[in-house]
Design a protein around this motif. Structure first.
Motif, PDB file in Angstrom:
ATOM      1  N   LYS A 294     -26.596 -45.871  35.574  1.00 20.75           N
ATOM      2  CA  LYS A 294     -25.561 -45.951  34.545  1.00 20.75           C
ATOM      3  C   LYS A 294     -25.555 -44.685  33.696  1.00 20.75           C
ATOM      4  N   ASN A 295     -26.743 -44.204  33.322  1.00 15.68           N
ATOM      5  CA  ASN A 295     -26.826 -42.959  32.545  1.00 15.68           C
ATOM      6  C   ASN A 295     -26.213 -41.796  33.319  1.00 15.68           C
ATOM      7  N   ALA A 296     -26.519 -41.735  34.617  1.00 16.44           N
ATOM      8  CA  ALA A 296     -25.982 -40.658  35.451  1.00 16.44           C
ATOM      9  C   ALA A 296     -24.456 -40.716  35.505  1.00 16.44           C
ATOM     10  N   MET A 297     -23.916 -41.929  35.673  1.00 19.53           N
ATOM     11  CA  MET A 297     -22.463 -42.070  35.771  1.00 19.53           C
ATOM     12  C   MET A 297     -21.782 -41.725  34.449  1.00 19.53           C
ATOM     13  N   GLU A 298     -22.420 -42.098  33.333  1.00 20.07           N
ATOM     14  CA  GLU A 298     -21.828 -41.812  32.034  1.00 20.07           C
ATOM     15  C   GLU A 298     -21.877 -40.327  31.690  1.00 20.07           C
ATOM     16  N   ALA A 299     -22.744 -39.582  32.387  1.00 20.60           N
ATOM     17  CA  ALA A 299     -22.834 -38.137  32.144  1.00 20.60           C
ATOM     18  C   ALA A 299     -21.845 -37.356  32.999  1.00 20.60           C
ATOM     19  N   MET A 300     -21.138 -38.033  33.901  1.00 23.61           N
ATOM     20  CA  MET A 300     -20.230 -37.347  34.835  1.00 23.61           C
ATOM     21  C   MET A 300     -18.814 -37.883  34.622  1.00 23.61           C
ATOM     22  N   ASN A 301     -17.953 -37.055  34.083  1.00 24.33           N
ATOM     23  CA  ASN A 301     -16.591 -37.475  33.770  1.00 24.33           C
ATOM     24  C   ASN A 301     -15.555 -36.963  34.760  1.00 24.33           C
ATOM     25  N   HIS A 302     -15.979 -36.158  35.727  1.00 19.71           N
ATOM     26  CA  HIS A 302     -15.006 -35.552  36.639  1.00 19.71           C
ATOM     27  C   HIS A 302     -15.411 -35.746  38.097  1.00 19.71           C
ATOM     28  N   GLY A 303     -15.980 -36.910  38.420  1.00 23.00           N
ATOM     29  CA  GLY A 303     -16.374 -37.180  39.792  1.00 23.00           C
ATOM     30  C   GLY A 303     -17.626 -36.431  40.177  1.00 23.00           C
ATOM     31  N   GLY A 304     -18.067 -36.650  41.396  1.00 25.97           N
ATOM     32  CA  GLY A 304     -19.247 -35.953  41.893  1.00 25.97           C
ATOM     33  C   GLY A 304     -20.206 -36.906  42.582  1.00 25.97           C
ATOM     34  N   ASN A 305     -21.416 -36.424  42.831  1.00 23.85           N
ATOM     35  CA  ASN A 305     -22.409 -37.197  43.569  1.00 23.85           C
ATOM     36  C   ASN A 305     -23.628 -37.481  42.703  1.00 23.85           C
ATOM     37  N   ILE A 306     -24.230 -38.633  42.967  1.00 21.13           N
ATOM     38  CA  ILE A 306     -25.513 -39.004  42.369  1.00 21.13           C
ATOM     39  C   ILE A 306     -26.500 -39.175  43.518  1.00 21.13           C
ATOM     40  N   TYR A 307     -27.597 -38.432  43.482  1.00 21.12           N
ATOM     41  CA  TYR A 307     -28.558 -38.426  44.576  1.00 21.12           C
ATOM     42  C   TYR A 307     -29.800 -39.227  44.193  1.00 21.12           C
ATOM     43  N   ILE A 308     -30.266 -40.041  45.127  1.00 25.19           N
ATOM     44  CA  ILE A 308     -31.530 -40.769  44.958  1.00 25.19           C
ATOM     45  C   ILE A 308     -32.514 -40.222  45.989  1.00 25.19           C
ATOM     46  N   HIS A 309     -33.623 -39.643  45.523  1.00 18.77           N
ATOM     47  CA  HIS A 309     -34.642 -39.088  46.401  1.00 18.77           C
ATOM     48  C   HIS A 309     -35.930 -39.886  46.240  1.00 18.77           C
ATOM     49  N   VAL A 310     -36.628 -40.110  47.342  1.00 22.11           N
ATOM     50  CA  VAL A 310     -37.908 -40.821  47.300  1.00 22.11           C
ATOM     51  C   VAL A 310     -38.955 -40.000  48.045  1.00 22.11           C
ATOM     52  N   HIS A 311     -40.067 -39.736  47.381  1.00 21.44           N
ATOM     53  CA  HIS A 311     -41.199 -39.068  48.019  1.00 21.44           C
ATOM     54  C   HIS A 311     -42.427 -39.932  47.780  1.00 21.44           C
TER      55      HIS A 311
END
Length: 487
Positions: A388-405
Protein backbone atom coordinates in the motif's frame (compact mmCIF):
# COMPACT_ATOMS: atom_id res chain seq x y z
CA UNK A 1 -6.58 6.56 6.30
CA UNK A 2 -9.04 7.83 3.71
CA UNK A 3 -9.78 11.57 3.73
CA UNK A 4 -13.32 11.24 5.12
CA UNK A 5 -12.18 8.84 7.87
CA UNK A 6 -9.27 11.09 8.86
CA UNK A 7 -11.55 14.14 8.95
CA UNK A 8 -14.07 12.30 11.16
CA UNK A 9 -11.31 11.20 13.54
CA UNK A 10 -9.70 14.64 13.69
CA UNK A 11 -13.00 16.52 14.09
CA UNK A 12 -14.21 14.32 16.95
CA UNK A 13 -10.87 14.51 18.72
CA UNK A 14 -10.38 18.25 18.21
CA UNK A 15 -13.88 19.37 19.21
CA UNK A 16 -14.45 17.04 22.18
CA UNK A 17 -15.64 18.86 25.29
CA UNK A 18 -13.28 16.93 27.57
CA UNK A 19 -9.51 16.86 27.46
CA UNK A 20 -8.21 14.05 25.25
CA UNK A 21 -4.74 12.86 24.36
CA UNK A 22 -2.95 9.99 22.69
CA UNK A 23 0.01 8.96 24.84
CA UNK A 24 2.88 6.72 23.74
CA UNK A 25 3.93 3.69 25.75
CA UNK A 26 7.04 5.57 26.91
CA UNK A 27 4.91 8.32 28.43
CA UNK A 28 4.90 11.22 25.96
CA UNK A 29 2.06 13.15 24.33
CA UNK A 30 1.53 12.15 20.71
CA UNK A 31 -1.59 14.22 20.06
CA UNK A 32 -3.86 16.34 22.26
CA UNK A 33 -6.86 18.59 21.83
CA UNK A 34 -7.39 22.19 22.87
CA UNK A 35 -9.68 21.18 25.74
CA UNK A 36 -6.74 19.40 27.39
CA UNK A 37 -4.28 22.27 27.00
CA UNK A 38 -6.89 24.64 28.46
CA UNK A 39 -7.55 22.27 31.37
CA UNK A 40 -3.84 21.93 32.16
CA UNK A 41 -3.38 25.70 31.88
CA UNK A 42 -1.01 25.89 28.92
CA UNK A 43 -1.02 27.10 25.35
CA UNK A 44 -1.57 24.26 22.89
CA UNK A 45 2.02 24.17 21.58
CA UNK A 46 3.53 24.35 25.07
CA UNK A 47 2.62 20.70 25.69
CA UNK A 48 5.20 19.69 23.09
CA UNK A 49 7.79 20.33 25.81
CA UNK A 50 5.73 19.77 28.97
CA UNK A 51 6.62 21.21 32.35
CA UNK A 52 7.76 19.09 35.28
CA UNK A 53 4.20 19.00 36.62
CA UNK A 54 2.83 17.68 33.33
CA UNK A 55 5.73 15.20 33.04
CA UNK A 56 4.83 13.87 36.49
CA UNK A 57 1.26 13.47 35.26
CA UNK A 58 2.44 11.55 32.19
CA UNK A 59 4.60 9.29 34.37
CA UNK A 60 1.55 8.52 36.50
CA UNK A 61 -0.49 7.71 33.38
CA UNK A 62 2.21 5.34 32.12
CA UNK A 63 2.52 3.56 35.49
CA UNK A 64 -1.23 3.13 35.88
CA UNK A 65 -1.61 1.97 32.26
CA UNK A 66 1.27 -0.53 32.61
CA UNK A 67 -0.37 -1.86 35.76
CA UNK A 68 -3.60 -2.27 33.83
CA UNK A 69 -1.82 -4.20 31.10
CA UNK A 70 -0.10 -6.49 33.60
CA UNK A 71 -3.40 -7.19 35.38
CA UNK A 72 -5.47 -7.69 32.23
CA UNK A 73 -4.89 -11.44 32.31
CA UNK A 74 -6.60 -11.49 35.72
CA UNK A 75 -9.59 -9.56 34.35
CA UNK A 76 -8.63 -6.55 36.50
CA UNK A 77 -8.88 -3.31 34.54
CA UNK A 78 -7.93 -0.12 36.44
CA UNK A 79 -9.26 2.18 33.71
CA UNK A 80 -9.40 5.28 35.90
CA UNK A 81 -7.47 7.03 38.60
CA UNK A 82 -7.67 10.29 40.50
CA UNK A 83 -4.85 12.82 40.41
CA UNK A 84 -4.43 16.22 42.04
CA UNK A 85 -2.92 18.76 39.67
CA UNK A 86 -1.73 22.34 40.08
CA UNK A 87 -2.22 24.68 37.15
CA UNK A 88 0.59 27.20 36.44
CA UNK A 89 -1.58 29.79 38.23
CA UNK A 90 -1.42 27.69 41.39
CA UNK A 91 -5.04 26.56 41.25
CA UNK A 92 -5.51 22.98 42.49
CA UNK A 93 -7.59 20.69 40.28
CA UNK A 94 -8.88 17.22 40.98
CA UNK A 95 -8.57 15.29 37.73
CA UNK A 96 -10.06 11.97 36.83
CA UNK A 97 -7.98 10.31 34.13
CA UNK A 98 -9.37 7.44 32.06
CA UNK A 99 -6.97 5.18 30.18
CA UNK A 100 -7.62 2.66 27.43
CA UNK A 101 -5.34 0.91 24.97
CA UNK A 102 -5.93 1.47 21.26
CA UNK A 103 -5.06 -1.52 19.11
CA UNK A 104 -5.16 -2.04 15.37
CA UNK A 105 -7.52 -4.47 13.64
CA UNK A 106 -5.08 -7.29 14.40
CA UNK A 107 -5.05 -6.62 18.13
CA UNK A 108 -1.56 -5.05 18.15
CA UNK A 109 -1.40 -2.30 20.84
CA UNK A 110 -0.59 1.14 19.37
CA UNK A 111 -0.82 3.68 22.18
CA UNK A 112 -2.90 4.87 25.13
CA UNK A 113 -6.09 6.87 24.64
CA UNK A 114 -6.58 9.11 27.69
CA UNK A 115 -9.36 11.42 28.83
CA UNK A 116 -8.95 14.14 31.45
CA UNK A 117 -12.03 15.36 33.29
CA UNK A 118 -12.12 18.14 35.87
CA UNK A 119 -13.75 16.64 38.97
CA UNK A 120 -12.84 19.56 41.24
CA UNK A 121 -16.42 20.70 41.74
CA UNK A 122 -17.61 17.14 42.35
CA UNK A 123 -14.82 16.54 44.85
CA UNK A 124 -15.67 19.81 46.59
CA UNK A 125 -19.28 18.75 46.66
CA UNK A 126 -18.25 15.38 48.02
CA UNK A 127 -16.39 17.11 50.84
CA UNK A 128 -19.34 19.41 51.43
CA UNK A 129 -21.73 16.48 51.52
CA UNK A 130 -19.52 14.64 53.97
CA UNK A 131 -19.47 17.70 56.16
CA UNK A 132 -23.21 18.06 55.78
CA UNK A 133 -23.69 14.43 56.80
CA UNK A 134 -21.65 15.02 59.94
CA UNK A 135 -23.19 18.35 60.87
CA UNK A 136 -26.78 18.10 59.68
CA UNK A 137 -27.94 14.77 61.05
CA UNK A 138 -30.77 16.59 62.82
CA UNK A 139 -31.48 18.96 59.94
CA UNK A 140 -32.51 16.68 57.09
CA UNK A 141 -34.92 19.24 55.71
CA UNK A 142 -32.10 21.68 55.08
CA UNK A 143 -30.01 18.81 53.73
CA UNK A 144 -32.66 17.92 51.15
CA UNK A 145 -33.01 21.57 50.18
CA UNK A 146 -29.28 21.61 49.48
CA UNK A 147 -29.61 18.51 47.31
CA UNK A 148 -32.54 19.98 45.42
CA UNK A 149 -30.39 22.91 44.41
CA UNK A 150 -27.64 20.76 42.92
CA UNK A 151 -27.51 20.51 39.12
CA UNK A 152 -26.28 16.89 39.29
CA UNK A 153 -28.39 13.81 39.96
CA UNK A 154 -28.64 12.89 43.65
CA UNK A 155 -30.16 9.56 44.74
CA UNK A 156 -30.46 8.18 48.27
CA UNK A 157 -30.94 4.43 48.66
CA UNK A 158 -31.27 2.02 51.56
CA UNK A 159 -30.86 -1.73 51.05
CA UNK A 160 -30.99 -1.16 47.31
CA UNK A 161 -34.31 0.71 47.46
CA UNK A 162 -34.64 4.36 46.35
CA UNK A 163 -35.59 6.65 49.24
CA UNK A 164 -35.06 10.01 47.56
CA UNK A 165 -34.10 11.57 44.22
CA UNK A 166 -33.66 15.28 43.54
CA UNK A 167 -35.21 17.18 40.64
CA UNK A 168 -32.13 16.68 38.43
CA UNK A 169 -32.34 12.93 39.07
CA UNK A 170 -36.04 12.78 38.20
CA UNK A 171 -35.32 14.69 34.99
CA UNK A 172 -32.46 12.31 34.14
CA UNK A 173 -34.66 9.21 34.20
CA UNK A 174 -37.75 11.02 32.83
CA UNK A 175 -39.83 10.67 35.99
CA UNK A 176 -42.68 13.16 36.46
CA UNK A 177 -42.65 13.01 40.26
CA UNK A 178 -40.76 11.52 43.19
CA UNK A 179 -43.64 9.10 43.79
CA UNK A 180 -42.78 7.32 40.54
CA UNK A 181 -39.38 6.20 41.87
CA UNK A 182 -39.88 5.92 45.63
CA UNK A 183 -39.51 2.35 46.92
CA UNK A 184 -38.16 1.35 43.47
CA UNK A 185 -35.25 -1.11 43.47
CA UNK A 186 -32.00 0.12 41.96
CA UNK A 187 -32.05 -3.15 39.99
CA UNK A 188 -34.96 -1.66 38.02
CA UNK A 189 -32.85 1.37 37.09
CA UNK A 190 -29.35 -0.08 36.61
CA UNK A 191 -29.19 -2.18 33.45
CA UNK A 192 -28.94 -5.95 33.82
CA UNK A 193 -25.50 -5.90 32.18
CA UNK A 194 -24.19 -3.84 35.15
CA UNK A 195 -25.59 -5.97 37.97
CA UNK A 196 -22.17 -7.48 38.65
CA UNK A 197 -20.72 -3.98 39.15
CA UNK A 198 -23.43 -3.23 41.73
CA UNK A 199 -22.77 -6.50 43.56
CA UNK A 200 -19.00 -5.96 43.61
CA UNK A 201 -19.44 -2.47 45.08
CA UNK A 202 -21.69 -3.82 47.83
CA UNK A 203 -19.16 -6.51 48.70
CA UNK A 204 -16.39 -3.90 48.69
CA UNK A 205 -18.33 -1.73 51.15
CA UNK A 206 -19.10 -4.60 53.53
CA UNK A 207 -15.41 -5.55 53.41
CA UNK A 208 -14.52 -2.08 54.70
CA UNK A 209 -13.08 -0.76 51.43
CA UNK A 210 -13.82 2.61 49.84
CA UNK A 211 -16.32 2.59 46.99
CA UNK A 212 -14.76 5.18 44.68
CA UNK A 213 -16.32 6.37 41.43
CA UNK A 214 -18.45 4.23 39.16
CA UNK A 215 -20.03 4.29 35.70
CA UNK A 216 -23.46 2.70 35.16
CA UNK A 217 -25.69 2.03 32.19
CA UNK A 218 -29.20 2.91 33.39
CA UNK A 219 -32.70 2.36 32.03
CA UNK A 220 -34.92 5.45 32.06
CA UNK A 221 -38.68 5.27 32.58
CA UNK A 222 -39.29 6.18 28.93
CA UNK A 223 -37.22 3.21 27.72
CA UNK A 224 -34.13 5.26 26.89
CA UNK A 225 -30.72 4.11 28.10
CA UNK A 226 -28.04 6.46 29.43
CA UNK A 227 -24.55 6.28 30.91
CA UNK A 228 -23.99 8.00 34.26
CA UNK A 229 -20.77 8.56 36.17
CA UNK A 230 -20.47 9.39 39.84
CA UNK A 231 -19.77 8.19 43.37
CA UNK A 232 -21.63 7.03 46.49
CA UNK A 233 -21.12 7.68 50.17
CA UNK A 234 -22.64 6.03 53.26
CA UNK A 235 -24.92 8.39 55.22
CA UNK A 236 -27.68 8.32 57.79
CA UNK A 237 -31.08 9.12 56.31
CA UNK A 238 -34.28 9.18 58.35
CA UNK A 239 -32.29 7.60 61.17
CA UNK A 240 -31.20 4.60 59.08
CA UNK A 241 -28.06 3.63 57.24
CA UNK A 242 -28.24 4.60 53.60
CA UNK A 243 -26.16 5.61 50.62
CA UNK A 244 -26.14 8.87 48.73
CA UNK A 245 -25.05 8.83 45.10
CA UNK A 246 -24.20 11.83 42.96
CA UNK A 247 -24.17 11.18 39.22
CA UNK A 248 -23.57 13.01 35.97
CA UNK A 249 -25.02 12.10 32.57
CA UNK A 250 -22.02 11.16 30.37
CA UNK A 251 -23.95 9.57 27.49
CA UNK A 252 -22.73 12.14 24.98
CA UNK A 253 -19.18 11.84 26.24
CA UNK A 254 -19.29 8.04 25.89
CA UNK A 255 -20.65 8.42 22.36
CA UNK A 256 -17.79 10.76 21.42
CA UNK A 257 -15.24 8.35 22.87
CA UNK A 258 -16.74 5.40 21.00
CA UNK A 259 -16.76 7.36 17.74
CA UNK A 260 -13.12 8.30 18.21
CA UNK A 261 -12.04 4.74 18.93
CA UNK A 262 -14.07 3.35 16.03
CA UNK A 263 -12.61 5.97 13.70
CA UNK A 264 -9.10 4.77 14.56
CA UNK A 265 -10.02 1.08 14.28
CA UNK A 266 -11.65 1.65 10.89
CA UNK A 267 -8.89 3.89 9.55
CA UNK A 268 -7.56 1.06 7.38
CA UNK A 269 -10.79 -0.93 6.94
CA UNK A 270 -12.35 -0.62 3.50
CA UNK A 271 -9.22 0.71 1.78
CA UNK A 272 -9.09 -2.39 -0.41
CA UNK A 273 -12.78 -2.26 -1.39
CA UNK A 274 -12.37 -0.66 -4.82
CA UNK A 275 -9.43 -2.89 -5.69
CA UNK A 276 -11.23 -6.05 -4.59
CA UNK A 277 -14.31 -5.10 -6.61
CA UNK A 278 -12.07 -4.59 -9.63
CA UNK A 279 -10.25 -7.87 -9.00
CA UNK A 280 -13.50 -9.86 -8.72
CA UNK A 281 -15.08 -8.11 -11.71
CA UNK A 282 -12.33 -9.37 -14.05
CA UNK A 283 -12.97 -13.11 -13.51
CA UNK A 284 -16.73 -12.49 -13.56
CA UNK A 285 -16.36 -10.83 -16.96
CA UNK A 286 -14.34 -13.81 -18.21
CA UNK A 287 -16.90 -16.28 -16.85
CA UNK A 288 -19.76 -14.37 -18.47
CA UNK A 289 -17.95 -14.30 -21.82
CA UNK A 290 -17.19 -18.01 -21.87
CA UNK A 291 -20.75 -18.85 -20.80
CA UNK A 292 -21.99 -16.96 -23.85
CA UNK A 293 -19.49 -18.87 -26.01
CA UNK A 294 -20.77 -22.17 -24.60
CA UNK A 295 -24.36 -21.21 -25.38
CA UNK A 296 -23.48 -20.34 -28.97
CA UNK A 297 -21.18 -23.34 -29.49
CA UNK A 298 -22.52 -26.51 -31.05
CA UNK A 299 -20.26 -28.75 -28.97
CA UNK A 300 -18.75 -28.74 -25.55
CA UNK A 301 -15.28 -27.32 -25.11
CA UNK A 302 -13.35 -28.54 -22.07
CA UNK A 303 -11.04 -25.55 -22.32
CA UNK A 304 -13.95 -23.19 -21.64
CA UNK A 305 -14.96 -25.19 -18.56
CA UNK A 306 -11.38 -25.17 -17.30
CA UNK A 307 -11.14 -21.37 -17.62
CA UNK A 308 -14.52 -20.86 -15.93
CA UNK A 309 -13.53 -23.16 -13.07
CA UNK A 310 -10.16 -21.43 -12.57
CA UNK A 311 -11.80 -17.98 -12.50
CA UNK A 312 -14.37 -19.16 -9.94
CA UNK A 313 -11.55 -20.51 -7.78
CA UNK A 314 -9.83 -17.13 -8.07
CA UNK A 315 -12.96 -15.37 -6.78
CA UNK A 316 -13.25 -17.89 -3.93
CA UNK A 317 -9.59 -17.32 -3.01
CA UNK A 318 -10.02 -13.54 -2.86
CA UNK A 319 -13.15 -13.81 -0.71
CA UNK A 320 -11.44 -16.27 1.66
CA UNK A 321 -8.46 -13.94 2.02
CA UNK A 322 -10.77 -11.07 2.94
CA UNK A 323 -12.50 -13.23 5.55
CA UNK A 324 -9.16 -14.19 7.10
CA UNK A 325 -8.01 -10.58 7.30
CA UNK A 326 -11.32 -9.35 8.74
CA UNK A 327 -11.78 -12.12 11.32
CA UNK A 328 -10.95 -10.94 14.86
CA UNK A 329 -7.83 -12.68 16.15
CA UNK A 330 -8.44 -13.61 19.80
CA UNK A 331 -5.45 -15.95 20.01
CA UNK A 332 -1.92 -15.67 18.68
CA UNK A 333 -0.59 -19.01 17.47
CA UNK A 334 2.69 -19.08 15.59
CA UNK A 335 3.21 -21.89 13.10
CA UNK A 336 5.28 -22.70 10.01
CA UNK A 337 4.35 -20.42 7.10
CA UNK A 338 5.28 -20.82 3.43
CA UNK A 339 6.68 -17.38 2.66
CA UNK A 340 6.32 -17.66 -1.12
CA UNK A 341 2.71 -18.79 -0.85
CA UNK A 342 1.96 -15.94 1.53
CA UNK A 343 3.51 -13.37 -0.85
CA UNK A 344 1.52 -14.81 -3.74
CA UNK A 345 -1.71 -14.51 -1.75
CA UNK A 346 -0.98 -10.92 -0.77
CA UNK A 347 -0.07 -10.00 -4.35
CA UNK A 348 -3.31 -11.49 -5.62
CA UNK A 349 -5.27 -9.58 -3.02
CA UNK A 350 -3.60 -6.27 -3.92
CA UNK A 351 -3.61 -6.67 -7.72
CA UNK A 352 -7.05 -5.10 -8.05
CA UNK A 353 -6.07 -1.96 -6.15
CA UNK A 354 -2.82 -1.76 -8.13
CA UNK A 355 -4.68 -2.03 -11.45
CA UNK A 356 -6.83 0.96 -10.54
CA UNK A 357 -3.64 3.08 -10.42
CA UNK A 358 -2.11 1.52 -13.55
CA UNK A 359 0.47 -0.32 -11.44
CA UNK A 360 1.85 -3.83 -11.77
CA UNK A 361 2.99 -5.98 -8.86
CA UNK A 362 5.79 -8.26 -10.06
CA UNK A 363 6.08 -11.01 -7.43
CA UNK A 364 8.97 -13.40 -6.99
CA UNK A 365 8.79 -16.68 -8.92
CA UNK A 366 10.17 -19.84 -7.31
CA UNK A 367 9.33 -23.52 -7.25
CA UNK A 368 10.47 -24.49 -3.76
CA UNK A 369 8.68 -23.17 -0.65
CA UNK A 370 10.54 -21.02 1.86
CA UNK A 371 9.48 -21.73 5.43
CA UNK A 372 9.42 -19.21 8.24
CA UNK A 373 7.78 -19.31 11.66
CA UNK A 374 5.12 -16.79 12.55
CA UNK A 375 1.48 -15.71 12.55
CA UNK A 376 0.04 -15.90 9.05
CA UNK A 377 -2.42 -12.99 9.29
CA UNK A 378 0.11 -10.63 10.89
CA UNK A 379 2.74 -11.35 8.24
CA UNK A 380 0.13 -10.69 5.55
CA UNK A 381 -0.58 -7.35 7.21
CA UNK A 382 3.14 -6.47 6.97
CA UNK A 383 3.32 -6.97 3.21
CA UNK A 384 -0.11 -5.44 2.59
CA UNK A 385 1.12 -2.30 4.39
CA UNK A 386 4.35 -2.23 2.39
CA UNK A 387 2.53 -2.70 -0.92
CA UNK A 388 0.00 0.00 0.00
CA UNK A 389 2.84 2.40 0.84
CA UNK A 390 4.48 1.62 -2.51
CA UNK A 391 1.26 2.23 -4.43
CA UNK A 392 0.58 5.50 -2.61
CA UNK A 393 4.07 6.71 -3.55
CA UNK A 394 3.42 6.15 -7.28
CA UNK A 395 0.94 8.48 -8.95
CA UNK A 396 1.82 7.88 -12.59
CA UNK A 397 1.81 4.09 -12.99
CA UNK A 398 4.81 1.82 -12.94
CA UNK A 399 6.01 -1.43 -11.39
CA UNK A 400 6.37 -2.70 -7.85
CA UNK A 401 8.98 -5.44 -7.47
CA UNK A 402 9.05 -8.13 -4.78
CA UNK A 403 12.46 -9.79 -4.35
CA UNK A 404 13.25 -12.72 -2.04
CA UNK A 405 16.74 -13.87 -1.07
CA UNK A 406 17.10 -16.72 1.39
CA UNK A 407 19.86 -18.51 3.28
CA UNK A 408 19.84 -21.30 5.84
CA UNK A 409 19.29 -18.82 8.64
CA UNK A 410 17.23 -15.95 7.25
CA UNK A 411 15.09 -14.66 4.41
CA UNK A 412 15.17 -11.12 3.04
CA UNK A 413 12.05 -9.85 1.32
CA UNK A 414 12.28 -6.52 -0.51
CA UNK A 415 9.37 -4.42 -1.77
CA UNK A 416 10.73 -1.91 -4.31
CA UNK A 417 8.70 0.90 -5.88
CA UNK A 418 9.39 3.52 -8.52
CA UNK A 419 7.79 6.36 -6.59
CA UNK A 420 8.78 9.76 -5.25
CA UNK A 421 11.30 8.42 -2.73
CA UNK A 422 12.40 10.01 0.55
CA UNK A 423 15.34 11.99 1.85
CA UNK A 424 17.50 11.02 4.84
CA UNK A 425 15.53 13.14 7.29
CA UNK A 426 12.26 11.52 6.25
CA UNK A 427 13.75 8.03 6.55
CA UNK A 428 15.00 8.75 10.07
CA UNK A 429 11.53 9.95 11.11
CA UNK A 430 9.79 6.77 9.91
CA UNK A 431 8.22 4.76 12.70
CA UNK A 432 7.31 7.76 14.81
CA UNK A 433 3.57 7.88 15.51
CA UNK A 434 1.73 10.44 13.38
CA UNK A 435 4.77 11.19 11.23
CA UNK A 436 3.83 10.70 7.60
CA UNK A 437 4.74 12.02 4.17
CA UNK A 438 1.15 11.54 2.93
CA UNK A 439 -1.51 14.22 2.97
CA UNK A 440 -4.05 11.99 4.75
CA UNK A 441 -1.74 9.53 6.50
CA UNK A 442 -1.45 8.85 10.24
CA UNK A 443 2.09 7.45 10.36
CA UNK A 444 0.82 4.41 12.24
CA UNK A 445 1.08 1.90 9.39
CA UNK A 446 4.87 1.66 9.39
CA UNK A 447 4.96 1.62 13.20
CA UNK A 448 2.59 -1.35 13.22
CA UNK A 449 4.63 -3.06 10.52
CA UNK A 450 7.83 -2.57 12.54
CA UNK A 451 6.23 -4.03 15.66
CA UNK A 452 5.00 -7.13 13.82
CA UNK A 453 8.40 -7.75 12.22
CA UNK A 454 10.25 -7.28 15.52
CA UNK A 455 7.81 -9.63 17.28
CA UNK A 456 8.77 -12.27 14.69
CA UNK A 457 12.46 -11.88 15.52
CA UNK A 458 13.16 -9.91 12.35
CA UNK A 459 14.14 -6.43 11.25
CA UNK A 460 13.09 -3.93 8.60
CA UNK A 461 15.30 -1.47 6.74
CA UNK A 462 14.66 1.33 4.26
CA UNK A 463 16.65 2.54 1.27
CA UNK A 464 15.39 5.44 -0.79
CA UNK A 465 16.49 7.93 -3.43
CA UNK A 466 14.31 11.03 -3.98
CA UNK A 467 12.37 10.91 -7.25
CA UNK A 468 13.67 7.39 -7.97
CA UNK A 469 11.98 5.09 -5.51
CA UNK A 470 12.08 3.33 -2.16
CA UNK A 471 12.92 -0.22 -1.10
CA UNK A 472 11.70 -1.71 2.19
CA UNK A 473 13.54 -4.90 3.16
CA UNK A 474 12.18 -7.32 5.78
CA UNK A 475 14.65 -9.81 7.24
CA UNK A 476 13.14 -12.71 9.13
CA UNK A 477 14.57 -16.05 10.44
CA UNK A 478 14.18 -19.11 8.20
CA UNK A 479 13.12 -22.50 9.55
CA UNK A 480 15.92 -25.08 9.48
CA UNK A 481 13.70 -28.14 8.93
CA UNK A 482 10.99 -27.22 6.44
CA UNK A 483 10.22 -30.87 5.66
CA UNK A 484 8.53 -31.20 9.06
CA UNK A 485 6.31 -28.18 8.65
CA UNK A 486 2.66 -28.09 7.85
CA UNK A 487 0.21 -25.29 7.33
Amino acid sequence: MRPNEFQSFDFTFTHAVVGMALVSFDGTFLKWNSALSTLLGYEHNELQTPSSTVRTLLTQIREIAELGRSLSSLNIHPHRFQQDYYQPTGQLLSLEISISIISDCDGVPLYYFTQFENKTIIRQMEAQLQEAENNLLEKETSFLQLLEGLPLTVVITANGIIQYANSAGLQLIHAESLDQVLVTSTNDIVDLSNYQIVQERRERYYSGNTLGSVCYLINCLNGQQKYVDGFTLPITFNGNKAFIGIFKDISQQMLEEERLIQSEKLSTAGQLAAGIAHEIRNPLTAINGFMKLLRSSERMNDKYFFIIESELKRIEFIVNELLVLSKPQTTHTSKPVDLLSLLEQVSTLMNGQAALKDLKILPVCADQPIWIHGEDYQLKQVFINLLKNAMEAMNHGGNIYIHVHTTETESRISVQDEGCGMNEEQIRALGKPFYTTKETGTGLGFMITQNIVHNHGGAITVESIPEQGTTFTVTIPTLLEPEETAI
